[in-house]
Write a protein that holds these residues in place. Structure first.
Motif, mmCIF file in Angstrom:
data_model
loop_
_atom_site.group_PDB
_atom_site.id
_atom_site.type_symbol
_atom_site.label_atom_id
_atom_site.label_comp_id
_atom_site.label_asym_id
_atom_site.label_seq_id
_atom_site.Cartn_x
_atom_site.Cartn_y
_atom_site.Cartn_z
ATOM 1 N N ALA A 1 2.130 5.024 -10.485
ATOM 2 C CA ALA A 1 2.219 4.519 -11.981
ATOM 3 C C ALA A 1 2.274 2.990 -11.988
ATOM 4 C CB ALA A 1 3.330 5.154 -12.688
ATOM 5 N N GLU A 2 2.813 2.403 -10.928
ATOM 6 C CA GLU A 2 3.021 0.981 -11.037
ATOM 7 C C GLU A 2 1.545 0.275 -10.909
ATOM 8 O OE1 GLU A 2 5.776 -0.439 -11.510
ATOM 9 O OE2 GLU A 2 6.713 1.682 -11.799
ATOM 10 N N TRP A 3 0.860 0.632 -9.931
ATOM 11 C CA TRP A 3 -0.661 -0.156 -9.822
ATOM 12 C C TRP A 3 -1.372 -0.142 -10.978
ATOM 13 C CZ3 TRP A 3 -4.831 2.738 -10.523
ATOM 14 C CH2 TRP A 3 -4.883 4.084 -9.997
ATOM 15 N N ARG A 4 -1.286 1.055 -11.876
ATOM 16 C CA ARG A 4 -1.798 1.437 -12.968
ATOM 17 C C ARG A 4 -1.648 0.503 -14.085
ATOM 18 N NH1 ARG A 4 -0.849 7.018 -11.713
ATOM 19 N NH2 ARG A 4 -2.745 7.640 -10.999
ATOM 20 N N LYS A 5 -0.512 -0.476 -13.999
ATOM 21 C CA LYS A 5 0.122 -1.401 -14.733
ATOM 22 C C LYS A 5 -0.800 -2.856 -14.607
ATOM 23 C CE LYS A 5 4.675 0.596 -14.966
ATOM 24 N NZ LYS A 5 5.962 0.230 -14.670
ATOM 25 N N ASP B 1 0.669 -1.215 -0.077
ATOM 26 C CA ASP B 1 -0.006 0.055 -0.150
ATOM 27 C C ASP B 1 0.925 1.242 0.148
ATOM 28 O OD1 ASP B 1 -2.210 1.418 0.188
ATOM 29 O OD2 ASP B 1 -2.564 1.511 2.116
ATOM 30 N N LYS B 2 1.926 1.210 0.901
ATOM 31 C CA LYS B 2 2.864 2.433 0.882
ATOM 32 C C LYS B 2 3.720 2.687 -0.425
ATOM 33 C CE LYS B 2 3.821 1.866 5.843
ATOM 34 N NZ LYS B 2 3.503 3.456 6.187
ATOM 35 N N LEU B 3 3.905 1.566 -0.939
ATOM 36 C CA LEU B 3 4.893 1.495 -2.359
ATOM 37 C C LEU B 3 3.919 1.993 -3.299
ATOM 38 C CD1 LEU B 3 7.208 -1.446 -1.949
ATOM 39 C CD2 LEU B 3 7.864 0.769 -1.941
ATOM 40 N N TYR B 4 2.709 1.705 -3.472
ATOM 41 C CA TYR B 4 1.725 2.074 -4.457
ATOM 42 C C TYR B 4 1.403 3.447 -4.276
ATOM 43 C CZ TYR B 4 0.659 -2.527 -6.657
ATOM 44 O OH TYR B 4 0.442 -3.423 -7.489
ATOM 45 N N GLN B 5 1.209 3.903 -3.058
ATOM 46 C CA GLN B 5 0.995 5.306 -2.951
ATOM 47 C C GLN B 5 1.917 6.334 -3.430
ATOM 48 O OE1 GLN B 5 -1.019 6.692 0.837
ATOM 49 N NE2 GLN B 5 -1.634 4.557 1.284
ATOM 50 N N ARG B 6 3.400 5.817 -3.057
ATOM 51 C CA ARG B 6 4.555 6.632 -3.470
ATOM 52 C C ARG B 6 4.920 6.420 -5.016
ATOM 53 N NH1 ARG B 6 9.562 8.298 -0.774
ATOM 54 N NH2 ARG B 6 9.134 10.006 -1.799
ATOM 55 N N ASP C 1 4.597 -3.917 -13.421
ATOM 56 C CA ASP C 1 4.437 -3.412 -12.191
ATOM 57 C C ASP C 1 5.549 -3.947 -11.162
ATOM 58 O OD1 ASP C 1 3.286 -2.704 -9.659
ATOM 59 O OD2 ASP C 1 1.359 -3.916 -9.993
ATOM 60 N N ARG C 2 6.339 -3.177 -10.536
ATOM 61 C CA ARG C 2 7.380 -3.540 -10.055
ATOM 62 C C ARG C 2 7.016 -3.770 -8.563
ATOM 63 N NH1 ARG C 2 12.795 -3.378 -10.996
ATOM 64 N NH2 ARG C 2 12.433 -1.868 -12.605
ATOM 65 N N VAL C 3 5.992 -2.623 -8.075
ATOM 66 C CA VAL C 3 5.520 -3.139 -6.670
ATOM 67 C C VAL C 3 4.735 -4.178 -6.416
ATOM 68 C CG1 VAL C 3 3.870 -1.924 -5.073
ATOM 69 C CG2 VAL C 3 5.523 -0.515 -6.333
ATOM 70 N N GLY C 4 3.892 -4.708 -7.499
ATOM 71 C CA GLY C 4 3.064 -5.866 -7.480
ATOM 72 C C GLY C 4 4.256 -7.180 -7.725
ATOM 73 N N ALA C 5 4.988 -7.128 -8.317
ATOM 74 C CA ALA C 5 5.806 -8.181 -8.630
ATOM 75 C C ALA C 5 6.755 -8.229 -7.225
ATOM 76 C CB ALA C 5 6.924 -7.882 -9.878
ATOM 77 N N PHE C 6 7.329 -7.198 -6.807
ATOM 78 C CA PHE C 6 8.039 -7.174 -5.726
ATOM 79 C C PHE C 6 7.618 -7.812 -4.373
ATOM 80 C CE2 PHE C 6 9.620 -4.889 -1.665
ATOM 81 C CZ PHE C 6 10.737 -5.700 -1.626
#
Length: 235
Positions: free
Chosen positions: A67-71, A59-64, A116-121
């Motif tokens: 562009a990642e969650w939009r992928k 959640d924190k990473l997506y907020q910062r 999506d680097r956040v999701g993948a990470f």
């Protein structure tokens, strides 16, 4: 007069009620707990807390890094739900080309990754934690954890945290915006959450090793001390 006024303010501050920070809460009793030893219960609670920590980190990473969650999805909440479902359902993450565990983690943190680097990470971290715990999130008497695998998972989280904070992409920018320190602001919440995951993993690993050691000691004590602790006849 000024000293008296300052002392009065200090006394008033000390007398005020402390700021509430929540209360510790435990799970409601379930029949599954009958099939759990103390070590099983600790491992289960630690895994639940670690998965919750990953969700908070996501959640924190997506907020910062919006562009990642939009992928992945039309909203941040939908993207988070998709990642969580993939972890718990042990599904593959398409952008990682069916890689799992530490291989998925390495790919998610590679500079040339474009998904999506956040999701993948977060997916890779969750899959790695599950793998180190034998693919389970809840444990009973018939389950056994390998303490070394859990210990290795803690070290992997440390490495992933370091890479996230230091590795740059092809444009010389951080892979993801996370911790932030400036003259006006200090945001180390990402570091703290990762530290919690590492600490829980280390505790489970140490407790697993201790359980085996204490069982051996208990057996030795029963063999050595048993004959000496027998009651003597009195009639």
């Amino acid at each position: 007069m000024r000293c008296a006024w300052g002392l009065a303010l200090l006394m008033a501050g000390c007398a005020s009620a402390p700021t509430p920070h929540g209360k510790v809460q435990g799970d409601a009793f379930s029949m599954q707990e009958v099939l759990q030893s103390d070590s099983n219960r600790i491992a289960t609670l630690a895994m639940q807390e670690n998965l919750d920590s990953l969700m908070r980190l996501m959640d924190k990473l997506y907020q910062r890094n919006p562009a990642e969650w939009r992928k992945t999805a039309a909203s941040r909440e939908a993207a988070m739900a998709h990642v969580r479902s993939a972890i718990l359902g042990k599904q593959v993450w398409p952008a990682l080309q069916a890689q799992r565990d530490v291989m998925a983690l390495s790919k998610a943190l590679s500079p040339d990754f474009t998904g999506d680097r956040v999701g993948a990470f977060i997916y890779a971290m969750g899959d790695m934690l599950l793998t180190s715990h034998g693919g389970k999130t809840s444990f009973t008497l018939v389950d056994s954890l390998n303490p070394q695998h859990v210990y290795n998972a803690a070290r992997n989280v440390e490495i992933a945290n370091w890479v996230l904070n230091h590795r740059k992409n092809a444009q010389g920018q951080p892979l993801l915006l996370s911790n932030h320190i400036s003259a006006q602001e200090r945001n180390l919440s990402f570091e703290r959450e990762m530290g919690k995951v590492i600490a829980r993993l280390d505790l489970v690993a140490s407790f697993g090793t201790e359980r085996v050691r204490r069982s051996a000691i208990g057996l030795g004590q029963s063999l050595v001390g048993g004959p000496l602790l027998q009651f003597l006849p009195v009639r």
